[in-house]
Scaffold this motif. Structure first.
Motif, PDB file in Angstrom:
ATOM      1  N   PHE A 276      14.304  11.929  38.190  1.00 58.32           N
ATOM      2  CA  PHE A 276      14.450  13.255  37.568  1.00 58.32           C
ATOM      3  C   PHE A 276      15.667  13.337  36.647  1.00 58.32           C
ATOM      4  O   PHE A 276      16.145  14.428  36.335  1.00 58.32           O
ATOM      5  N   HIS A 277      16.163  12.169  36.220  1.00 61.57           N
ATOM      6  CA  HIS A 277      17.285  12.152  35.293  1.00 61.57           C
ATOM      7  C   HIS A 277      16.963  12.999  34.064  1.00 61.57           C
ATOM      8  O   HIS A 277      15.907  12.852  33.450  1.00 61.57           O
ATOM      9  N   GLY A 278      17.885  13.892  33.723  1.00 62.40           N
ATOM     10  CA  GLY A 278      17.707  14.730  32.549  1.00 62.40           C
ATOM     11  C   GLY A 278      16.871  15.972  32.785  1.00 62.40           C
ATOM     12  O   GLY A 278      16.674  16.770  31.861  1.00 62.40           O
ATOM     13  N   ARG A 279      16.375  16.166  33.994  1.00 62.96           N
ATOM     14  CA  ARG A 279      15.568  17.347  34.284  1.00 62.96           C
ATOM     15  C   ARG A 279      16.391  18.375  35.046  1.00 62.96           C
ATOM     16  O   ARG A 279      17.385  18.047  35.692  1.00 62.96           O
ATOM     17  N   LYS A 280      15.940  19.604  34.989  1.00 61.84           N
ATOM     18  CA  LYS A 280      16.577  20.647  35.787  1.00 61.84           C
ATOM     19  C   LYS A 280      16.486  20.279  37.267  1.00 61.84           C
ATOM     20  O   LYS A 280      15.438  19.851  37.744  1.00 61.84           O
ATOM     21  N   GLY A 281      17.580  20.428  37.974  1.00 63.15           N
ATOM     22  CA  GLY A 281      17.599  20.139  39.390  1.00 63.15           C
ATOM     23  C   GLY A 281      17.974  18.718  39.741  1.00 63.15           C
ATOM     24  O   GLY A 281      18.157  18.399  40.915  1.00 63.15           O
ATOM     25  N   ALA A 282      18.112  17.858  38.730  1.00 60.97           N
ATOM     26  CA  ALA A 282      18.420  16.452  39.016  1.00 60.97           C
ATOM     27  C   ALA A 282      19.771  16.302  39.707  1.00 60.97           C
ATOM     28  O   ALA A 282      19.923  15.481  40.619  1.00 60.97           O
ATOM     29  N   ARG A 283      20.728  17.082  39.292  1.00 62.52           N
ATOM     30  CA  ARG A 283      22.066  16.982  39.882  1.00 62.52           C
ATOM     31  C   ARG A 283      22.024  17.365  41.362  1.00 62.52           C
ATOM     32  O   ARG A 283      22.610  16.688  42.213  1.00 62.52           O
ATOM     33  N   ARG A 284      21.307  18.439  41.674  1.00 63.87           N
ATOM     34  CA  ARG A 284      21.203  18.867  43.069  1.00 63.87           C
ATOM     35  C   ARG A 284      20.426  17.829  43.882  1.00 63.87           C
ATOM     36  O   ARG A 284      20.763  17.556  45.038  1.00 63.87           O
ATOM     37  N   PHE A 285      19.409  17.242  43.282  1.00 66.73           N
ATOM     38  CA  PHE A 285      18.637  16.179  43.940  1.00 66.73           C
ATOM     39  C   PHE A 285      19.563  15.031  44.334  1.00 66.73           C
ATOM     40  O   PHE A 285      19.529  14.552  45.476  1.00 66.73           O
ATOM     41  N   ARG A 286      20.407  14.615  43.400  1.00 63.70           N
ATOM     42  CA  ARG A 286      21.350  13.527  43.682  1.00 63.70           C
ATOM     43  C   ARG A 286      22.320  13.910  44.791  1.00 63.70           C
ATOM     44  O   ARG A 286      22.637  13.105  45.673  1.00 63.70           O
ATOM     45  N   GLN A 287      22.813  15.137  44.728  1.00 66.45           N
ATOM     46  CA  GLN A 287      23.788  15.589  45.724  1.00 66.45           C
ATOM     47  C   GLN A 287      23.207  15.546  47.134  1.00 66.45           C
ATOM     48  O   GLN A 287      23.847  15.064  48.079  1.00 66.45           O
ATOM     49  N   ILE A 288      22.002  16.054  47.270  1.00 68.87           N
ATOM     50  CA  ILE A 288      21.385  16.114  48.594  1.00 68.87           C
ATOM     51  C   ILE A 288      21.157  14.705  49.136  1.00 68.87           C
ATOM     52  O   ILE A 288      21.484  14.400  50.293  1.00 68.87           O
ATOM     53  N   LEU A 289      20.597  13.828  48.308  1.00 71.62           N
ATOM     54  CA  LEU A 289      20.356  12.468  48.771  1.00 71.62           C
ATOM     55  C   LEU A 289      21.667  11.747  49.105  1.00 71.62           C
ATOM     56  O   LEU A 289      21.749  11.032  50.106  1.00 71.62           O
ATOM     57  N   SER A 290      22.671  11.936  48.266  1.00 68.47           N
ATOM     58  CA  SER A 290      23.917  11.195  48.437  1.00 68.47           C
ATOM     59  C   SER A 290      24.699  11.646  49.665  1.00 68.47           C
ATOM     60  O   SER A 290      25.402  10.848  50.285  1.00 68.47           O
ATOM     61  N   THR A 291      24.591  12.922  50.014  1.00 67.73           N
ATOM     62  CA  THR A 291      25.386  13.433  51.134  1.00 67.73           C
ATOM     63  C   THR A 291      24.597  13.469  52.438  1.00 67.73           C
ATOM     64  O   THR A 291      25.090  13.042  53.487  1.00 67.73           O
ATOM     65  N   GLU A 292      23.364  13.930  52.389  1.00 68.64           N
ATOM     66  CA  GLU A 292      22.618  14.146  53.630  1.00 68.64           C
ATOM     67  C   GLU A 292      21.935  12.886  54.152  1.00 68.64           C
ATOM     68  O   GLU A 292      21.747  12.721  55.359  1.00 68.64           O
ATOM     69  N   ALA A 293      21.556  11.984  53.252  1.00 66.82           N
ATOM     70  CA  ALA A 293      20.800  10.809  53.684  1.00 66.82           C
ATOM     71  C   ALA A 293      21.638   9.850  54.517  1.00 66.82           C
ATOM     72  O   ALA A 293      21.091   9.025  55.252  1.00 66.82           O
ATOM     73  N   THR A 294      22.951   9.940  54.404  1.00 65.48           N
ATOM     74  CA  THR A 294      23.825   9.020  55.143  1.00 65.48           C
ATOM     75  C   THR A 294      24.283   9.579  56.483  1.00 65.48           C
ATOM     76  O   THR A 294      24.980   8.896  57.227  1.00 65.48           O
ATOM     77  N   ARG A 295      23.896  10.802  56.786  1.00 67.58           N
ATOM     78  CA  ARG A 295      24.315  11.400  58.048  1.00 67.58           C
ATOM     79  C   ARG A 295      23.545  10.794  59.220  1.00 67.58           C
ATOM     80  O   ARG A 295      22.368  10.436  59.078  1.00 67.58           O
ATOM     81  N   PRO A 296      24.180  10.693  60.380  1.00 72.67           N
ATOM     82  CA  PRO A 296      23.476  10.146  61.555  1.00 72.67           C
ATOM     83  C   PRO A 296      22.207  10.928  61.844  1.00 72.67           C
ATOM     84  O   PRO A 296      22.195  12.163  61.827  1.00 72.67           O
ATOM     85  N   GLY A 297      21.131  10.220  62.075  1.00 71.07           N
ATOM     86  CA  GLY A 297      19.867  10.850  62.421  1.00 71.07           C
ATOM     87  C   GLY A 297      19.085  11.401  61.251  1.00 71.07           C
ATOM     88  O   GLY A 297      18.041  12.044  61.440  1.00 71.07           O
ATOM     89  N   ALA A 298      19.567  11.163  60.027  1.00 70.87           N
ATOM     90  CA  ALA A 298      18.867  11.687  58.850  1.00 70.87           C
ATOM     91  C   ALA A 298      17.453  11.125  58.785  1.00 70.87           C
ATOM     92  O   ALA A 298      17.220   9.935  59.010  1.00 70.87           O
ATOM     93  N   GLY A 299      16.494  12.013  58.462  1.00 71.99           N
ATOM     94  CA  GLY A 299      15.095  11.611  58.415  1.00 71.99           C
ATOM     95  C   GLY A 299      14.479  11.871  57.059  1.00 71.99           C
ATOM     96  O   GLY A 299      15.133  12.358  56.131  1.00 71.99           O
TER      97      GLY A 299
END
Length: 330
Positions: free
Chosen positions: A287-310
């Motif tokens: 979604f590079h260059g699309r609306k919401g891409a920045r938020r998409f990156r933020q969520i994946l980068s922060t939440e995906a590394t948390r213990p138990g992330a699914g």
């Protein structure tokens, strides 16, 4: 399928093109030739083969790239790779890292084309799948007209099915591996001249290609084109590859289907003992260059590394993209 059908490939990239990355790319293109990261022949022979070489059947066509300089070890590793089901075995003669210099392989092999040819010949005797070489146009102070011709002549005489050329020198003295990807000037003309010399051999080009338009322009001069960082950082562009380079019916990029496929895959990976972040780290460029891409990156980068992330983290990140698009439309 002949090797000539591999008009478009995604380059082998250390620390990037692992099995999770390749599975993502395969969702976007059914026909692009995918490559593993470089795997050292000794590791294949003595290491955990399932961890090093395991891949999902959906990844085909997929090639194994080997690092090494000992012909017999390359042949043994190639045999293992072919037994795992890889569609091609490729020899790395272009990587400039300290690791390959200490082992006298990778770009160092530009200085010893005869040794590369011995490796190719041994691998051809060991396997039935195509054996190919990926190289630079030269290293350090080499004359690229002489060095590249010597490599091509040697490996084709030994039976290589294709030669992929990164159209830059590698400077083993004075530049880091990262700098070697950008600082040495590109010389596409040198690769074009090699193709003119070998009209009946497969010559592919790699290096500094940023778009499918550029890729298509190169195909007027060579047989294949290989994208690296552009494919990794903006994977959406791969959705156009099949129609543009393989004559497949055009199909619209379906982000919802892609997200669901990756979420289901991530769920299976986690159930097998893996971690979500191992999958999602390759998805942040979507979604590079699309609306919401920045938020998409933020969520994946922060939440995906948390213990138990699914896998629901992936779905939630995509929902943020959809939400941004909906607000824009309103």
């Amino acid at each position: 399928m002949t090797y000539q059908s591999h008009r478009f490939a995604i380059a082998p990239m250390m620390d990037w093109t692992d099995r999770h990355c390749r599975l993502l790319h395969r969702q976007l293109s059914r026909h692009a030739l995918l490559y593993t990261e470089m795997v050292v022949a000794d590791a294949v022979i003595h290491g955990d083969r399932q961890r090093l070489l395991g891949f999902d059947a959906v990844e085909h066509p997929v090639a194994l790239q080997l690092g090494g300089s000992d012909p017999q070890k390359l042949a043994e590793a190639a045999r293992v790779g072919a037994d795992f089901g890889y569609d091609e075995i490729n020899v790395n003669c272009g990587c400039p890292s300290d690791r390959v210099q200490s082992g006298t392989f990778g770009a160092c092999l530009m200085r010893t084309p005869g040794l590369v040819a011995e490796g190719v010949a041994a691998m051809k005797r060991a396997v039935d799948v195509p054996v190919t070489v990926k190289c630079r146009i030269g290293v350090d102070e080499q004359d690229t007209e002489v060095a590249l011709d010597a490599m091509a002549e040697a490996v084709f005489a030994a039976g290589a099915d294709a030669l992929w050329v990164h159209a830059r020198k590698a400077w083993l003295e004075g530049l880091s591996p990262k700098e070697n990807r950008d600082i040495p000037p590109l010389d596409y003309g040198r690769v074009y001249r090699l193709k003119q010399k070998y009209p009946n051999r497969f010559i592919g080009i790699n290096g500094g290609i940023h778009s499918l338009d550029e890729a298509e322009a190169h195909l007027a001069h060579v047989d294949g084109v290989m994208l690296g960082r552009a494919a990794y950082h903006t994977p959406d562009i791969l959705a156009e590859v099949d129609a543009r380079f393989y004559g497949a019916p055009a199909r619209a990029f379906d982000p919802e289907a892609l997200i669901e496929a990756m979420a289901e895959y991530a769920g299976r990976h986690i159930a097998a003992g893996g971690k979500l972040g191992q999958v999602t780290r390759h998805m942040v460029g979507l979604f590079h260059g699309r609306k919401g891409a920045r938020r998409f990156r933020q969520i994946l980068s922060t939440e995906a590394t948390r213990p138990g992330a699914g896998p629901d983290v992936i779905r939630r990140a995509y929902a943020a993209v959809e939400g941004e698009a909906g607000r824009e439309a309103a």
